[in-house]
Design an enzyme around this catalytic site. Structure first.
Site, PDB file in Angstrom:
ATOM      1  CG  HIS A  19      -1.827   1.105   1.397  1.00 36.59           C
ATOM      2  ND1 HIS A  19      -1.705   2.416   1.698  1.00 36.59           N
ATOM      3  CD2 HIS A  19      -3.301   0.790   1.306  1.00 36.59           C
ATOM      4  CE1 HIS A  19      -2.770   2.880   1.819  1.00 36.59           C
ATOM      5  NE2 HIS A  19      -3.542   2.346   1.587  1.00 36.59           N
TER       6      HIS A  19
ATOM      7  CG  ASP B 161       0.740  -2.052   6.031  1.00 36.45           C
ATOM      8  OD1 ASP B 161      -0.364  -2.402   6.758  1.00 36.45           O
ATOM      9  OD2 ASP B 161       0.306  -1.477   4.810  1.00 36.45           O
TER      10      ASP B 161
ATOM     11  CE  LYS C 186      -7.126  -0.301   6.292  1.00 33.06           C
ATOM     12  NZ  LYS C 186      -7.974   0.341   5.032  1.00 33.06           N
TER      13      LYS C 186
ATOM     14  CD  GLN D 234      -6.644  -4.694   4.425  1.00 24.08           C
ATOM     15  OE1 GLN D 234      -7.504  -5.505   4.524  1.00 24.08           O
ATOM     16  NE2 GLN D 234      -6.798  -3.346   3.663  1.00 24.08           N
TER      17      GLN D 234
ATOM     18  CB  CYS E 134      -3.629   3.324  -1.616  1.00 19.56           C
ATOM     19  SG  CYS E 134      -4.911   4.529  -1.432  1.00 19.56           S
TER      20      CYS E 134
HETATM   21  C1  LIG Z   1      -2.222  -2.777   3.534  1.00 19.64           C
HETATM   22  C2  LIG Z   1      -2.796  -1.413   4.215  1.00 19.64           C
HETATM   23  N1  LIG Z   1      -1.937  -0.449   4.412  1.00 19.64           N
HETATM   24  C3  LIG Z   1      -2.154   0.774   4.982  1.00 19.64           C
HETATM   25  C4  LIG Z   1      -3.476   1.302   5.051  1.00 19.64           C
HETATM   26  C5  LIG Z   1      -3.841   2.617   5.313  1.00 19.64           C
HETATM   27  O1  LIG Z   1      -4.533   2.414   6.397  1.00 19.64           O
HETATM   28  P1  LIG Z   1      -5.173   3.605   7.096  1.00 19.64           P
HETATM   29  O2  LIG Z   1      -6.006   4.648   6.026  1.00 19.64           O
HETATM   30  O3  LIG Z   1      -6.167   3.205   8.198  1.00 19.64           O
HETATM   31  O4  LIG Z   1      -4.305   4.456   7.810  1.00 19.64           O
HETATM   32  C6  LIG Z   1      -4.296   0.338   4.541  1.00 19.64           C
HETATM   33  C7  LIG Z   1      -5.821   0.837   4.093  1.00 19.64           C
HETATM   34  O5  LIG Z   1      -6.378   0.649   3.058  1.00 19.64           O
HETATM   35  C8  LIG Z   1      -4.113  -0.853   3.905  1.00 19.64           C
HETATM   36  O6  LIG Z   1      -5.085  -1.735   3.211  1.00 19.64           O
END
Ligand SMILES: Cc1ncc(COP(=O)(O)O)c(C=O)c1O
Length: 413
Positions: free
Chosen positions: A130, A207, A233, A210, A371
């Site tokens: 992401h 990260d 999430k 998910q 993203c």
């Molecule tokens: C794998 C991953 N990393 C980071 C993020 C960013 O999360 P947040 O927008 O809650 O900061 C997301 C959000 O979709 C994500 O799916």
């Protein structure tokens, strides 16, 4: 095709009743919510706990001598304790509250980078990340005179582990990798990747946005150095999130932001900082969100999370079979190990049109680059449509999705 009916010990209808938002209609059709990777829905108990805090318990936390402040502090710190147990962190002080994954990774990148990244150093970032796990590292690399190197993946959306091992070297200062890809659903072998990085003395920032909503996690078993996730999430409120970090790193890292709440003493001659976690929690935090995240963890603990994960996996397999069986549909991301996410394209139809037509049927999916533009570039598509599942979704909803995608094809034929 996968056997019909729910798995033995998962009562999806009972679970659905916990989530009030699911009972509504959208565009005259029962809502089919398949956008869980963007944000999951919130159970009534989390709504109630957050409301109770706002109605009866709100006050600023830490340092207050009065009843409400102490009460709110106790509730907030209890939530931190729940986080610790949820991911099996060794020490509650290694759990830092942030607003979400984005803020959490920025915290790790800037703070770690300032202390540990030197000119000529290298940061390895996987191709499927992401943007939140790419850009902070790019920015830090630019500032520190270091560079970011991509860990490539194959056509199924799996990290090329041999290439990863070859990329690690004495200049590598960090590996940044998702536990689960939000664009592809790939579950990366992070335990093995971490063990390999550690052979070179390199820490790993995972990260976990998910992963935590979809299966139990143990940061000690993984031996993760940093494990970062968002509350919204995982059935909690927006504005909540966590950086788990090993003390051995956090103690040496400088503050990310400065101000109230993170100091030991301040004078015009200089400032000394509080120990972790306060050192990384400047200013008034999102108190209601943090307490709500604690309630979301209580909720996850109240269900059979292993059974939920098994059910969700079955749902993903069923959905994959249904969609892949429709001529013109291409599934993007076919890793051997996947969770929750089904990205797809339909021949000659832009994903935004898919999303719009599905919405007319009450079906919420996401269309775009998620993203994760490097993923789109790799698969040579501008965007995908993405259905992402939670344990409250049903096989009937998957059938509706498949029927609606079929309709999309008919509209554009
Ligand atoms: C794998 C991953 N990393 C980071 C993020 C960013 O999360 P947040 O927008 O809650 O900061 C997301 C959000 O979709 C994500 O799916």
């Amino acid at each position: 095709m996968v056997a019909a009916g729910p798995i033995s010990n998962w009562d999806v209808e009972k679970v659905r009743r916990d989530f009030p938002v699911l009972a509504q209609s959208v565009n005259g059709k029962p809502l089919v919510y398949l956008d869980n990777a963007a944000s999951s829905q919130v159970p009534q108990c989390v709504i109630d706990r957050t409301s109770k805090y706002l109605a009866e318990e709100h006050s600023n936390i830490h340092r207050g001598v009065h009843y409400l402040s102490q009460h709110a502090t106790t509730a907030y710190e209890a939530a931190r304790e729940k986080v610790k147990r949820f991911i099996n962190a060794p020490d509650v002080k290694e759990c830092i509250f942030v607003r979400g994954t984005t803020e959490g990774i920025n915290l790790v990148a800037y703070s770690y980078g300032k202390r540990f990244i030197e000119p000529g150093d290298e940061i390895l970032v996987s191709q499927m990340e992401h943007h939140s796990n790419i850009i902070p590292w790019q920015q830090v690399a630019r500032e520190r005179g270091a560079w970011v190197t991509m860990i490539p993946m194959n056509e199924r959306g799996e990290i090329l582990i041999d290439e990863y091992e070859n990329l690690l070297n004495e200049r590598t200062k960090m590996v940044a990798v998702a536990h689960v890809s939000n664009a592809l659903g790939t579950v990366n072998p992070i335990k093995e990747m971490i063990a390999t990085a550690h052979k070179f003395g390199v820490p790993v920032c995972v990260d976990a946005a998910q992963s935590v909503p979809h299966f139990p996690v143990d940061v000690q078993d993984l031996d993760a150095d940093f494990y970062v996730f968002s509350g919204h999430k995982m059935f909690g409120p927006t504005g909540s999130g966590v950086v788990y970090g090993k003390r051995e790193w956090l103690d040496k890292m400088p503050p990310y932001q400065t101000g109230g709440g993170m100091i030991r003493s301040v004078s015009f001659e200089g400032t000394t900082f509080a120990p972790i976690p306060e050192k990384f929690e400047a200013g008034t935090p999102a108190i209601a969100a943090g307490i709500g995240l604690g309630a979301a963890i209580d909720y996850i603990n109240s269900i059979d999370f292993e059974a939920a994960a098994a059910y969700e996996h079955e749902l993903l397999e069923y959905a994959t079979e249904r969609l892949a069986g429709i001529p013109g549909v291409k599934v993007i991301g076919t890793a051997a190990k996947k969770a929750s996410v089904l990205s797809f394209t339909v021949e000659d139809v832009h994903p935004h049109d898919i999303g719009t037509i599905l919405d007319q049927q009450g079906i919420a999916v996401r269309a775009g680059h998620h993203c994760a533009q490097p993923v789109m570039q790799f698969f040579d598509v501008p965007a995908t449509a993405r259905a992402s599942f939670a344990f409250y979704n049903t096989r009937e909803e998957v059938d509706k999705l498949a029927d609606a995608v079929q309709k999309v094809i008919e509209v554009f034929a």
